[in-house]
Design a protein around this motif. Sequence first.
Motif, short mmCIF file in Angstrom:
data_model
loop_
_atom_site.label_atom_id
_atom_site.label_comp_id
_atom_site.label_asym_id
_atom_site.label_seq_id
_atom_site.Cartn_x
_atom_site.Cartn_y
_atom_site.Cartn_z
N MET A 1 43.59 49.86 45.48
CA MET A 1 43.78 48.49 45.93
C MET A 1 42.58 47.62 45.54
SD MET A 1 45.74 46.35 47.38
CE MET A 1 46.45 45.88 48.90
N ARG A 2 41.37 48.13 45.72
CA ARG A 2 40.17 47.37 45.33
C ARG A 2 40.15 47.10 43.82
NH1 ARG A 2 37.04 50.17 49.34
NH2 ARG A 2 36.46 51.75 47.84
N GLU A 3 40.54 48.11 43.04
CA GLU A 3 40.57 47.94 41.58
C GLU A 3 41.63 46.91 41.17
OE1 GLU A 3 39.41 48.16 37.74
OE2 GLU A 3 38.40 48.97 39.49
N LEU A 4 42.78 46.95 41.83
CA LEU A 4 43.82 45.96 41.55
C LEU A 4 43.32 44.55 41.86
CD1 LEU A 4 46.77 45.37 40.72
CD2 LEU A 4 47.40 45.68 43.12
N LEU A 5 42.63 44.37 42.97
CA LEU A 5 42.07 43.06 43.33
C LEU A 5 40.99 42.63 42.34
CD1 LEU A 5 41.99 43.32 47.22
CD2 LEU A 5 43.43 41.82 45.82
N ASN A 6 40.19 43.59 41.84
CA ASN A 6 39.17 43.26 40.83
C ASN A 6 39.82 42.79 39.53
OD1 ASN A 6 36.98 43.82 42.47
ND2 ASN A 6 36.81 45.95 41.78
N VAL A 7 40.88 43.45 39.12
CA VAL A 7 41.60 43.05 37.90
C VAL A 7 42.22 41.67 38.11
CG1 VAL A 7 43.60 43.57 36.43
CG2 VAL A 7 42.02 45.39 37.09
N PHE A 8 42.81 41.43 39.29
CA PHE A 8 43.36 40.11 39.59
C PHE A 8 42.27 39.05 39.45
CE2 PHE A 8 47.19 41.18 42.58
CZ PHE A 8 47.87 41.69 41.50
N LYS A 9 41.13 39.30 40.08
CA LYS A 9 40.02 38.32 40.05
C LYS A 9 39.55 38.08 38.61
CE LYS A 9 35.82 37.10 42.38
NZ LYS A 9 35.46 36.97 43.75
N LYS A 10 39.44 39.14 37.83
CA LYS A 10 38.99 39.03 36.44
C LYS A 10 39.90 38.11 35.63
CE LYS A 10 38.42 41.96 32.34
NZ LYS A 10 38.53 43.33 31.84
N HIS A 11 41.19 38.09 35.98
CA HIS A 11 42.16 37.29 35.24
C HIS A 11 42.53 35.99 35.96
CE1 HIS A 11 42.74 40.16 32.01
NE2 HIS A 11 42.65 41.09 32.93
N GLY A 12 41.71 35.60 36.94
CA GLY A 12 41.91 34.30 37.60
C GLY A 12 42.97 34.28 38.67
N ILE A 13 43.35 35.45 39.18
CA ILE A 13 44.36 35.51 40.24
C ILE A 13 43.63 35.67 41.57
CG2 ILE A 13 46.35 36.77 41.16
CD1 ILE A 13 46.80 37.79 38.25
N GLU A 14 43.78 34.68 42.42
CA GLU A 14 43.11 34.68 43.73
C GLU A 14 44.15 34.72 44.84
OE1 GLU A 14 39.83 34.77 44.38
OE2 GLU A 14 39.31 34.77 42.25
N PRO A 15 43.93 35.56 45.86
CA PRO A 15 44.88 35.61 46.97
C PRO A 15 44.80 34.37 47.86
CG PRO A 15 43.10 37.19 47.32
CD PRO A 15 42.87 36.55 45.99
N ILE A 16 45.92 34.00 48.42
CA ILE A 16 46.00 32.97 49.46
C ILE A 16 46.29 33.74 50.74
CG2 ILE A 16 47.25 30.94 50.31
CD1 ILE A 16 48.18 30.45 47.42
N GLU A 17 45.33 33.76 51.64
CA GLU A 17 45.48 34.54 52.87
C GLU A 17 45.34 33.64 54.08
OE1 GLU A 17 42.50 37.53 52.16
OE2 GLU A 17 43.92 38.76 51.04
#
Length: 185
Positions: A113-129
């Motif tokens: 899960m942490r790695e998936l979030l890191n990949v998201f962040k690297k590609h400009g994908i930010e969560p809305i929480e």
Amino acid sequence: MSEKEEELQSLDELAAEGNEADFEAAAASFDEIEALRAERDDFRDKFMRALADAENTRKRADRDRREAENYGGSKLARDLLPVYDNMSRALNAANEGEEKVPEALLEGVELTMRELLNVFKKHGIEPIEPQVGDKFDPKQHEAMFEAPLPGTKAGEIIQVSASGFMLHDRLLRPAQVGVSSTPAS
């Protein structure tokens, strides 16, 4: 005195001298010069327009290239969001469940899960929480249901069903929330 004025003055002088052949030759030459000037101005105008058009095309291509870099992967990103949702549900179930989950399995899912979030962040994908109690924002949230809940104001988030995501400055998926419909007293 401009070139045109000088030429007109010399034509006037030839006419005054009375030499008609010279005058007609000079007048024809003057007409030819005027035609060439008009043609030159026309070519200059066409050249400037072509130059401006080429610059606009270059700018448009540059903008399209930047957009493709930033948003070209949006379809793949959208397809990965259910993976995030499933992993999030698995972690919540493991932490809230009564059954004992093997530590190594739980750690592996957390690392993934942490790695998936890191990949998201690297590609400009930010969560809305959004949090319970936040104001509903239709630009970032999707209301899944509306219900009256004592102690809340109308338009407040009362439950978060799924996180949303932004891709740079664009909404990839709205956060799915429940909203209070309690009328103001």
